[in-house]
Design a protein around this motif. Structure first.
Motif, PDB file in Angstrom:
ATOM      1  N   PHE A  28       5.387 -16.554  -7.097  1.00 48.94           N
ATOM      2  CA  PHE A  28       5.608 -16.074  -5.649  1.00 48.94           C
ATOM      3  C   PHE A  28       4.018 -16.699  -5.039  1.00 48.94           C
ATOM      4  O   PHE A  28       2.980 -16.599  -5.247  1.00 48.94           O
ATOM      5  N   ASP A  29       4.111 -16.682  -3.425  1.00 47.20           N
ATOM      6  CA  ASP A  29       3.291 -16.513  -2.757  1.00 47.20           C
ATOM      7  C   ASP A  29       1.549 -15.294  -2.324  1.00 47.20           C
ATOM      8  O   ASP A  29       0.690 -16.149  -2.339  1.00 47.20           O
ATOM      9  N   TYR A  30       2.082 -14.733  -2.532  1.00 43.63           N
ATOM     10  CA  TYR A  30       1.514 -13.179  -2.052  1.00 43.63           C
ATOM     11  C   TYR A  30       2.134 -12.311  -2.894  1.00 43.63           C
ATOM     12  O   TYR A  30       3.174 -12.008  -3.171  1.00 43.63           O
ATOM     13  N   PHE A  31       1.488 -10.764  -2.991  1.00 45.78           N
ATOM     14  CA  PHE A  31       2.231  -9.660  -3.223  1.00 45.78           C
ATOM     15  C   PHE A  31       1.004  -8.406  -2.500  1.00 45.78           C
ATOM     16  O   PHE A  31      -0.298  -8.771  -1.864  1.00 45.78           O
ATOM     17  N   LEU A  32       1.926  -7.847  -3.215  1.00 45.52           N
ATOM     18  CA  LEU A  32       2.166  -6.466  -1.969  1.00 45.52           C
ATOM     19  C   LEU A  32       1.842  -5.054  -2.918  1.00 45.52           C
ATOM     20  O   LEU A  32       2.143  -4.868  -3.608  1.00 45.52           O
ATOM     21  N   TRP A  33       0.937  -3.953  -2.217  1.00 43.82           N
ATOM     22  CA  TRP A  33       0.864  -2.723  -2.853  1.00 43.82           C
ATOM     23  C   TRP A  33       1.656  -1.949  -2.314  1.00 43.82           C
ATOM     24  O   TRP A  33       1.136  -2.000  -0.986  1.00 43.82           O
ATOM     25  N   TYR A  34       2.635  -1.184  -1.927  1.00 39.16           N
ATOM     26  CA  TYR A  34       3.255  -0.167  -1.091  1.00 39.16           C
ATOM     27  C   TYR A  34       2.073   1.320  -1.615  1.00 39.16           C
ATOM     28  O   TYR A  34       2.564   1.731  -2.864  1.00 39.16           O
ATOM     29  N   LYS A  35       2.366   2.001  -0.635  1.00 39.76           N
ATOM     30  CA  LYS A  35       2.100   3.590  -1.388  1.00 39.76           C
ATOM     31  C   LYS A  35       3.166   4.677  -0.462  1.00 39.76           C
ATOM     32  O   LYS A  35       3.010   4.721   0.980  1.00 39.76           O
ATOM     33  N   LYS A  36       2.953   5.690  -1.249  1.00 41.43           N
ATOM     34  CA  LYS A  36       4.662   6.571  -1.133  1.00 41.43           C
ATOM     35  C   LYS A  36       4.670   8.096  -0.921  1.00 41.43           C
ATOM     36  O   LYS A  36       4.585   8.723  -2.216  1.00 41.43           O
ATOM     37  N   TYR A  37       4.560   8.655  -0.076  1.00 43.73           N
ATOM     38  CA  TYR A  37       4.003   9.829   0.003  1.00 43.73           C
ATOM     39  C   TYR A  37       5.729  10.221   0.257  1.00 43.73           C
ATOM     40  O   TYR A  37       6.082  10.151  -0.061  1.00 43.73           O
ATOM     41  N   PRO A  38       6.036  11.684  -1.231  1.00 42.15           N
ATOM     42  CA  PRO A  38       6.985  12.678  -1.043  1.00 42.15           C
ATOM     43  C   PRO A  38       8.173  12.679   0.858  1.00 42.15           C
ATOM     44  O   PRO A  38       7.180  12.836   1.846  1.00 42.15           O
ATOM     45  N   ALA A  39       8.966  12.299   1.278  1.00 45.94           N
ATOM     46  CA  ALA A  39       9.703  12.779   1.827  1.00 45.94           C
ATOM     47  C   ALA A  39       9.361  11.602   2.986  1.00 45.94           C
ATOM     48  O   ALA A  39       9.488  12.245   4.677  1.00 45.94           O
ATOM     49  N   GLU A  40       8.155  10.666   2.961  1.00 47.00           N
ATOM     50  CA  GLU A  40       7.236   9.622   3.951  1.00 47.00           C
ATOM     51  C   GLU A  40       8.724   8.275   3.133  1.00 47.00           C
ATOM     52  O   GLU A  40       8.579   7.878   2.074  1.00 47.00           O
ATOM     53  N   GLY A  41       7.887   7.351   4.598  1.00 46.56           N
ATOM     54  CA  GLY A  41       8.947   5.698   3.486  1.00 46.56           C
ATOM     55  C   GLY A  41       7.388   4.970   3.415  1.00 46.56           C
ATOM     56  O   GLY A  41       6.758   5.588   3.409  1.00 46.56           O
ATOM     57  N   PRO A  42       7.779   4.262   2.541  1.00 51.84           N
ATOM     58  CA  PRO A  42       6.445   3.377   1.708  1.00 51.84           C
ATOM     59  C   PRO A  42       5.616   2.339   2.952  1.00 51.84           C
ATOM     60  O   PRO A  42       5.939   2.308   4.236  1.00 51.84           O
ATOM     61  N   THR A  43       4.448   2.684   2.657  1.00 52.94           N
ATOM     62  CA  THR A  43       3.141   1.831   3.917  1.00 52.94           C
ATOM     63  C   THR A  43       2.441   0.975   2.859  1.00 52.94           C
ATOM     64  O   THR A  43       2.198   1.484   1.953  1.00 52.94           O
ATOM     65  N   PHE A  44       1.890   0.458   3.967  1.00 53.02           N
ATOM     66  CA  PHE A  44       1.364  -1.375   3.573  1.00 53.02           C
ATOM     67  C   PHE A  44       0.325  -0.749   2.959  1.00 53.02           C
ATOM     68  O   PHE A  44      -0.361   0.331   3.670  1.00 53.02           O
ATOM     69  N   LEU A  45      -0.454  -0.915   1.990  1.00 47.23           N
ATOM     70  CA  LEU A  45      -1.846  -0.128   1.707  1.00 47.23           C
ATOM     71  C   LEU A  45      -2.731  -1.857   1.713  1.00 47.23           C
ATOM     72  O   LEU A  45      -3.717  -1.684   1.939  1.00 47.23           O
ATOM     73  N   ILE A  46      -2.243  -3.349   0.603  1.00 48.96           N
ATOM     74  CA  ILE A  46      -3.258  -4.281   0.505  1.00 48.96           C
ATOM     75  C   ILE A  46      -2.414  -5.230  -0.439  1.00 48.96           C
ATOM     76  O   ILE A  46      -1.313  -5.055  -0.647  1.00 48.96           O
ATOM     77  N   ALA A  77       6.416  -8.267  -4.460  1.00 46.02           N
ATOM     78  CA  ALA A  77       6.600  -9.419  -3.959  1.00 46.02           C
ATOM     79  C   ALA A  77       7.485 -10.330  -3.377  1.00 46.02           C
ATOM     80  O   ALA A  77       8.689  -9.327  -2.958  1.00 46.02           O
ATOM     81  N   PRO A  78       7.501 -11.656  -2.344  1.00 45.24           N
ATOM     82  CA  PRO A  78       8.802 -11.546  -1.682  1.00 45.24           C
ATOM     83  C   PRO A  78       9.417 -12.785  -2.597  1.00 45.24           C
ATOM     84  O   PRO A  78       9.763 -13.146  -3.572  1.00 45.24           O
ATOM     85  N   GLY A  79      10.918 -12.190  -1.696  1.00 49.20           N
ATOM     86  CA  GLY A  79      11.829 -12.468  -2.296  1.00 49.20           C
ATOM     87  C   GLY A  79      12.338 -13.535  -2.036  1.00 49.20           C
ATOM     88  O   GLY A  79      12.049 -13.978  -1.192  1.00 49.20           O
TER      89      GLY A  79
END
Lengths: 113, 115
Positions: free
Chosen positions: A30-48, A92-94
């Motif tokens: 894997f070249d990189y990793f990401l963290w996403y945050k998700k609130y109820p009834a919302e889509g995931p949003t990029f964090l870091i 992680a990237p597919g």
């Protein structure tokens, strides 16, 4: 086969303390990793995110640590705030260089006032 | 708004019916992704479009699922002969280009319930 795993379904911390969310992966390419945050009834949003050539990336209260030998990454939030209460996904990237992401199962963080 | 828009936000249908879910990506984004999120799980990749073409449909679970993006913008996910196991939140995401190392921008999702 789950390539990205988050083994803790939930985490509860007190406001002002540190939150540590963990993620394990199986593919050392894997070249990189990401963290996403998700609130109820919302889509995931990029964090870091973090590149695989680094072992740490910091953005304000959020820091991601990467331990390649252990195939483990963690997200630290300090100090934790009630507004941080959400579901956190590592990703992680597919395969195929398409930009698609593979997500972990998620960890629900509750920050108590 | 300027974000990814998905309709309907909620859809309840009966087993065996046909369903269409729509995604309007961020203007100018050429890459579009469909994901499915079941309860207690992370988003699971279904299909990826670069422009009008489905460049990767390896995540579609079976031939009841199909997606199109005829003009390279709006996409429709189509599910035939729905089954109770299809109940999930269907998420759409877009990005400026397919082969990037950056983020995907997600919509709020369409919650599908099959009775």
């Amino acid at each position: 086969d789950q390539q990205v795993k988050q083994n803790s379904p939930s985490l509860s911390v007190q406001e002002g303390r540190i939150s540590i969310l963990n993620c394990d992966y199986t593919n050392s390419m894997f070249d990189y990793f990401l963290w996403y945050k998700k609130y109820p009834a919302e889509g995931p949003t990029f964090l870091i995110s973090i590149s695989s050539i680094k072992d740490k990336n910091e953005d304000g209260r959020f820091t991601v640590f990467l331990n390649k030998s252990a195939k483990h990454l963690s997200l630290h939030i300090v100090p934790s705030q009630p507004g941080d209460s959400a579901v956190y996904f590592c990703a992680a990237p597919g395969s195929g260089n398409t930009g698609k992401l593979i997500f972990g199962q998620g960890t629900t963080l509750q920050v108590k006032p | 708004g300027a974000g990814v828009s998905q309709t309907p936000s909620n859809k309840v249908t009966e087993k065996g019916k046909y369903v269409e879910l729509r995604c309007d990506p961020i203007s100018g984004h050429t890459a579009l992704y469909w994901y499915r999120q079941s309860l207690g799980q992370g988003p699971e990749f279904l299909i990826y479009f670069q422009g009008t073409g489905a460049a990767d449909d390896s995540g579609l679970p079976n031939d009841r699922f199909f997606a199109v993006r005829p003009e390279g913008s709006v996409s429709t996910l189509k599910i035939q002969r729905t089954e109770r196991g299809d109940s999930a939140v269907y998420l759409c995401a877009s990005s400026p280009g397919g082969s990037n190392t950056g983020e995907l921008f997600f919509g709020e999702g369409s919650r599908l319930t099959v009775l």
